[in-house]
Design an enzyme around this catalytic site. Structure first.
Site, PDB file in Angstrom:
ATOM      1  N   ASN A 129     -10.517  -2.598  -5.835  1.00  0.00           N
ATOM      2  CA  ASN A 129      -9.730  -1.683  -6.675  1.00  0.00           C
ATOM      3  C   ASN A 129     -10.349  -1.532  -8.072  1.00  0.00           C
ATOM      4  OD1 ASN A 129      -6.521  -2.776  -5.323  1.00  0.00           O
ATOM      5  ND2 ASN A 129      -7.758  -1.018  -4.721  1.00  0.00           N
ATOM      6  N   ARG A 138       1.798  -4.960   6.081  1.00  0.00           N
ATOM      7  CA  ARG A 138       1.125  -3.904   5.331  1.00  0.00           C
ATOM      8  C   ARG A 138       1.964  -2.640   5.422  1.00  0.00           C
ATOM      9  NH1 ARG A 138      -5.063  -2.601   4.143  1.00  0.00           N
ATOM     10  NH2 ARG A 138      -4.728  -0.740   2.899  1.00  0.00           N
ATOM     11  N   LEU A 175      -6.929  -5.131   6.910  1.00  0.00           N
ATOM     12  CA  LEU A 175      -6.613  -6.216   5.979  1.00  0.00           C
ATOM     13  C   LEU A 175      -7.214  -5.991   4.594  1.00  0.00           C
ATOM     14  CD1 LEU A 175      -6.935  -9.319   8.333  1.00  0.00           C
ATOM     15  CD2 LEU A 175      -4.838  -8.387   7.346  1.00  0.00           C
ATOM     16  N   ASP A 188       0.828  -1.206   0.000  1.00  0.00           N
ATOM     17  CA  ASP A 188       0.000   0.000   0.000  1.00  0.00           C
ATOM     18  C   ASP A 188       0.865   1.260   0.000  1.00  0.00           C
ATOM     19  OD1 ASP A 188      -2.370   1.386  -0.055  1.00  0.00           O
ATOM     20  OD2 ASP A 188      -2.756   1.212   2.098  1.00  0.00           O
TER      21      ASP A 188
HETATM   22  C1  IPE Z   1      -5.249  -2.766  -0.510  1.00  0.00           C
HETATM   23  O1  IPE Z   1      -4.928  -1.428  -0.700  1.00  0.00           O
HETATM   24  C2  IPE Z   1      -5.204  -3.487  -1.821  1.00  0.00           C
HETATM   25  C3  IPE Z   1      -3.871  -3.636  -2.402  1.00  0.00           C
HETATM   26  C4  IPE Z   1      -2.734  -3.309  -1.841  1.00  0.00           C
HETATM   27  C5  IPE Z   1      -3.849  -4.238  -3.702  1.00  0.00           C
HETATM   28  P1  IPE Z   1      -6.060  -0.329  -0.865  1.00  0.00           P
HETATM   29  O2  IPE Z   1      -5.366   0.984  -0.970  1.00  0.00           O
HETATM   30  O3  IPE Z   1      -6.970  -0.686  -1.975  1.00  0.00           O
HETATM   31  O4  IPE Z   1      -6.851  -0.470   0.500  1.00  0.00           O
HETATM   32  P2  IPE Z   1      -7.837   0.532   1.236  1.00  0.00           P
HETATM   33  O5  IPE Z   1      -8.862   0.949   0.247  1.00  0.00           O
HETATM   34  O6  IPE Z   1      -7.010   1.690   1.706  1.00  0.00           O
HETATM   35  O7  IPE Z   1      -8.364  -0.256   2.387  1.00  0.00           O
HETATM   36  C1  IPE Z   2      -1.221   0.343  -3.451  1.00  0.00           C
HETATM   37  O1  IPE Z   2      -1.041   1.704  -3.448  1.00  0.00           O
HETATM   38  C2  IPE Z   2      -1.400  -0.239  -4.841  1.00  0.00           C
HETATM   39  C3  IPE Z   2      -2.768  -0.701  -5.144  1.00  0.00           C
HETATM   40  C4  IPE Z   2      -3.764  -0.725  -4.311  1.00  0.00           C
HETATM   41  C5  IPE Z   2      -3.015  -1.167  -6.495  1.00  0.00           C
HETATM   42  P1  IPE Z   2      -2.282   2.686  -3.471  1.00  0.00           P
HETATM   43  O2  IPE Z   2      -2.605   2.998  -4.904  1.00  0.00           O
HETATM   44  O3  IPE Z   2      -3.418   2.161  -2.688  1.00  0.00           O
HETATM   45  O4  IPE Z   2      -1.665   3.966  -2.761  1.00  0.00           O
HETATM   46  P2  IPE Z   2      -2.406   4.956  -1.762  1.00  0.00           P
HETATM   47  O5  IPE Z   2      -3.003   4.111  -0.672  1.00  0.00           O
HETATM   48  O6  IPE Z   2      -3.437   5.689  -2.544  1.00  0.00           O
HETATM   49  O7  IPE Z   2      -1.318   5.841  -1.255  1.00  0.00           O
HETATM   50 MG    MG Z   3      -4.025   2.379  -0.790  1.00  0.00          MG
END
Ligand code: IPE
Ligand code: IPE
Ligand code: MG
Length: 249
Positions: A69, A186, A193, A21
C-alpha cells in the site's frame, strides 16, 4: 443473523484476522472520494471489535496498511495515517476501560513519525491490559516479516546448519505472542491473502464476504463466526479421527 446458537458459541475462533478491503469501492459507489470510504471503514472497526467482545473472541488482528500500500498516491497514504492517529486518540479511553491491549505488526519505521509515535504510545499505555487483544498490521508484509525473522534467527545461531523446528523459528515472527489465526475474513469479495500472515495462516479457515468493509458490521461478522463454528477443522487427520479423538493415539 443477529445471534449465535449455544453450540456455535462453544466453537468460536480464538483469533480472527480481518483483511479490511473495499473502502475505495464503497466510496466510489457513492460517488465519494476514497478517503470517505476509509473514514467509514475506521468507524466500522468499532462495530467489529465490540462484536468480538460481545461473543468472546479474545484476539482480533486487522490488516490496515500493507507494505504494498506504500505504492498508493501520497494523499491517500497521508489521509490513512491521519485516520489512524484519530482512531487511536479517540479509542484509548475505551481500550483502557475494556481491557484491550494494542499491538502492532509490520515495519513501523516506514510510517510517518506522528503515526509511529501514537502507535507506540498506545501500545505502551495498554501494555498491562489482558482481557482483549487488538493487533494492527501496519506497513505489514508477510514476506518481509519472514525475511527479517530468518535474518534474526541466523544472527542468533551463527554457525548452526540445523534446520529449525517451527517452535524454534516462530518466536522470530512478529506474531510471537499471538496464537495463529483460526479464521481469516476478507471483505469485498476478493479471494486472496495479499501478503497477510502467510505462514501463520497455515491452518486458518478462510471466509470471504461480498460486502465492502464499511458495510461489514455486527450481523455480517456473526454470520462469518457462525459459518466458522460449523466447519470441521481436520489439521491433516481424517474426519473419523476428529470425531473419535480417544481412539486415535
Ligand atoms: C489488502 O488490500 C491490504 C489491506 C486491507 C490493508 P489491498 O486492496 O491492498 O489488496 P490488493 O491490492 O487488492 O490485493
Ligand atoms: C482497504 O480498502 C483499505 C486499505 C487497503 C488501506 P481499499 O482502499 O483497498 O478499497 P478498494 O479495494 O480500492 O475498494
Ligand atoms: Mg483493496
Amino acid at each position: 443473523m443477529n445471534q449465535l446458537s449455544p453450540e456455535e458459541k462453544n466453537n468460536l475462533p480464538r483469533h480472527v484476522a480481518l483483511i479490511m478491503d473495499g473502502n475505495g469501492r464503497w466510496a466510489k459507489s457513492r460517488r465519494m472520494p476514497r478517503l470517505f470510504g476509509h473514514r467509514n471503514g475506521v468507524e466500522n472497526v468499532r462495530a467489529v471489535v465490540n462484536t468480538a467482545k460481545e461473543v468472546g473472541v479474545p484476539y482480533i488482528t486487522l490488516y490496515a496498511f500493507s507494505t504494498e500500500n506504500q505504492n498508493r498516491p501520497k494523499d491517500e497514504k497521508s489521509g490513512l495515517m491521519k485516520l489512524l492517529e484519530e482512531f487511536l486518540k479517540k479509542e484509548l479511553r475505551s481500550m483502557m476501560e475494556d481491557g484491550i491491549r494494542l499491538r502492532a505488526i509490520g515495519d513501523l519505521s516506514g510510517l510517518p513519525d506522528f503515526a509511529r509515535r501514537i502507535v507506540e504510545e498506545t501500545i505502551e499505555q495498554t501494555r498491562e491490559n489482558t482481557q482483549w487483544n487488538l493487533t494492527l498490521a501496519l506497513n505489514y508484509g508477510s514476506r518481509q516479516e519472514v525475511l527479517r525473522a530468518v535474518a534474526q534467527y541466523g544472527q542468533d545461531h551463527p554457525s548452526s546448519s540445523h534446520i529449525p523446528s517451527w517452535e524454534e523459528f516462530s518466536p522470530y515472527l512478529q506474531t510471537s505472542d499471538l496464537p495463529d489465526p483460526d479464521l481469516i475474513i476478507r471483505t469485498s469479495g476478493e479471494f486472496r491473502l495479499s501478503n497477510f500472515l502467510l505462514l501463520q495462516a497455515a491452518y486458518a479457515e478462510i471466509f470471504v464476504s461480498p460486502l465492502h468493509w464499511p458495510d461489514f458490521g455486527r450481523d455480517a461478522f456473526l454470520e462469518a463466526l457462525s459459518n466458522y463454528a460449523n466447519r470441521e477443522r481436520r489439521f491433516g487427520k481424517t474426519s473419523e479421527q476428529i470425531h473419535q479423538p480417544l481412539h486415535t493415539s
